[in-house]
Design an enzyme around this catalytic site. Structure first.
Site, PDB file in Angstrom:
ATOM      1  N   HIS A 179       0.856  -1.195   0.000  1.00  0.00           N
ATOM      2  CA  HIS A 179       0.000   0.000   0.000  1.00  0.00           C
ATOM      3  C   HIS A 179       0.892   1.245   0.000  1.00  0.00           C
ATOM      4  O   HIS A 179       2.033   1.193   0.469  1.00  0.00           O
ATOM      5  CB  HIS A 179      -0.892  -0.042   1.257  1.00  0.00           C
ATOM      6  N   VAL A 181       1.454   3.782   1.836  1.00  0.00           N
ATOM      7  CA  VAL A 181       2.155   4.231   3.048  1.00  0.00           C
ATOM      8  C   VAL A 181       3.115   3.181   3.599  1.00  0.00           C
ATOM      9  O   VAL A 181       3.808   3.438   4.577  1.00  0.00           O
ATOM     10  CB  VAL A 181       1.164   4.649   4.172  1.00  0.00           C
ATOM     11  N   LYS A 182       3.176   2.007   2.979  1.00  0.00           N
ATOM     12  CA  LYS A 182       4.010   0.919   3.478  1.00  0.00           C
ATOM     13  C   LYS A 182       5.479   1.114   3.066  1.00  0.00           C
ATOM     14  O   LYS A 182       5.803   2.062   2.359  1.00  0.00           O
ATOM     15  CB  LYS A 182       3.464  -0.420   2.975  1.00  0.00           C
ATOM     16  N   PRO A 183       6.386   0.205   3.516  1.00  0.00           N
ATOM     17  CA  PRO A 183       7.822   0.406   3.242  1.00  0.00           C
ATOM     18  C   PRO A 183       8.150   0.661   1.776  1.00  0.00           C
ATOM     19  O   PRO A 183       8.979   1.507   1.452  1.00  0.00           O
ATOM     20  CB  PRO A 183       8.446  -0.892   3.751  1.00  0.00           C
ATOM     21  N   ILE A 184       7.544  -0.110   0.859  1.00  0.00           N
ATOM     22  CA  ILE A 184       7.579   0.213  -0.564  1.00  0.00           C
ATOM     23  C   ILE A 184       6.159   0.091  -1.092  1.00  0.00           C
ATOM     24  O   ILE A 184       5.302  -0.529  -0.453  1.00  0.00           O
ATOM     25  CB  ILE A 184       8.521  -0.707  -1.372  1.00  0.00           C
TER      26      ILE A 184
END
Length: 374
Positions: A179, A181-184
């Site tokens: 998603h 906002v996730k790390p990638i």
């Protein structure tokens, strides 16, 4: 100026990777999928990776591959997004909520052990905020009771536990989310990694309608056009457009985490020792991916703190409402569920802005507004 709690970091290289796919012969189920899967598997240290349409799909097919079925119980944490428990319901199983460790905010292994019954089939530990759970103890419990372990690592791509990347530990499967906002990010997207060839076969089936063309799995083969549906699967395939973005993003993951860690350290340095605030504590033998920075407001009414910081342009958020609070769960047998440490955390926590593109100037504004509030 509004400062969100999270935001994707997209470069010209990312954009070009997507453009290259748009100009190619494949938009979906093409070579970019396999390339992304191999890169991700190599990065985390797993044998197999299966890319899917989102993180929830990753959890769902992991539960299906593990054989979660009606009557089974699966233990997880209440401090997580609803998908960590919903994936069990999709299979007809029943999520069982074990309380958190009040220091790490992760599921407490001792509470897991207390919740085990003859119906327990699996454990879904969630690496909340990117900090790994106490996996050594969780694996011990799983071995002693014959339980599957499916790590929900939606926050934790790139995080490490005792020197090992999340995804390389001896769990049955590990699920990631991509998603924004996730790390990638791949826009929406997810992945399951595993070292088990049989689980890998099942994951691939459930991702794509339960259909296979693999001769070793089919009962017969009538020609090059032939395929068979072996399971009731789903259309959880990722597109090549998403996979190309994921491969490009993966090359920057270590730099993203380094930046997140630096910014988290600045928050902790700024807030340490201030009465009424509690900074997140980190395990000495783990390296967090710092997906979130959760600050506790111990002497301030949380709702008021949320409103005042939002009014000041600070996009704070709450991660998460305990899953069993949701009306759906209340209506379906969880009205008496209560995890005291999870409740305590929920009453006091706010997630502060934290993402690679956050500037020190923006962060200083956040710090100033929090200090003014308390």
């Amino acid at each position: 100026m509004y400062i969100p709690y999270g935001h994707q970091s997209i470069t010209e290289e990312d954009i070009q990777a997507v453009v290259d796919v748009l100009r190619s012969d494949y938009l979906t189920t093409g070579p970019a999928i396999g390339e992304f899967e191999q890169k991700a598997a190599d990065y985390v240290g797993a044998k197999y990776a299966v890319a899917v349409s989102n993180g929830t799909a990753a959890l769902h097919i992991a539960c299906l591959a593990a054989g979660i079925a009606p009557g089974d119980e699966v233990i997880t944490t209440p401090i997580t997004f609803a998908a960590s428990a919903n994936c069990v319901l999709y299979c007809g199983g029943r999520p069982v909520f074990a309380d958190i460790d009040p220091v790490t905010y992760n599921i407490d292994p001792a509470e897991i052990e207390r919740k085990i019954t003859p119906k327990t089939k699996a454990i879904i530990p969630v690496h909340f905020t990117g900090q790994p759970c106490e996996m050594e103890e969780i694996h011990r419990i799983a071995r002693e009771h014959g339980l599957a372990v499916i790590e929900d690592a939606a926050h934790a791509l790139g995080a490490e536990y005792k020197g090992q990347k999340i995804g390389s530990l001896p769990s049955d499967m590990t699920a990631f989310s991509f998603h924004p906002v996730k790390p990638i990010t791949t826009g929406e997207g997810g992945m399951v990694v595993t070292d088990d060839a049989k689980l890998y076969e099942r994951l691939c089936l459930f991702r794509s309608h339960g259909i296979t063309r693999a001769e070793g799995l089919m009962g017969q083969n009538e020609g090059g056009w032939y395929y068979e549906q072996l399971e009731l699967g789903y259309n959880y395939r990722m597109t090549d457009i998403q996979a190309a973005l994921g491969s490009s993003q993966l090359e920057k993951l270590d730099a993203f985490i380094q930046r997140r860690s630096y910014l988290a350290g600045r928050y902790t340095e700024a807030f340490a020792g201030i009465p009424g605030l509690a900074c997140p504590e980190q395990l000495p033998h783990a390296a967090s991916g710092w997906h979130l920075y959760v600050l506790q407001f111990l002497e301030q009414e949380r709702g008021q703190a949320f409103a005042r910081l939002r009014e000041a342009g600070i996009g704070v958020n709450v991660h998460y409402i305990p899953v069993y609070h949701h009306p759906y769960y209340r209506k379906h047998g969880y009205q008496d569920t209560f995890c005291p440490h999870a409740e305590q955390l929920y009453q006091h926590m706010l997630s502060l802005p934290l993402y690679p593109g956050l500037t020190e100037g923006q962060q200083d504004v956040v710090i100033e507004q929090v200090k003014k509030l308390v």
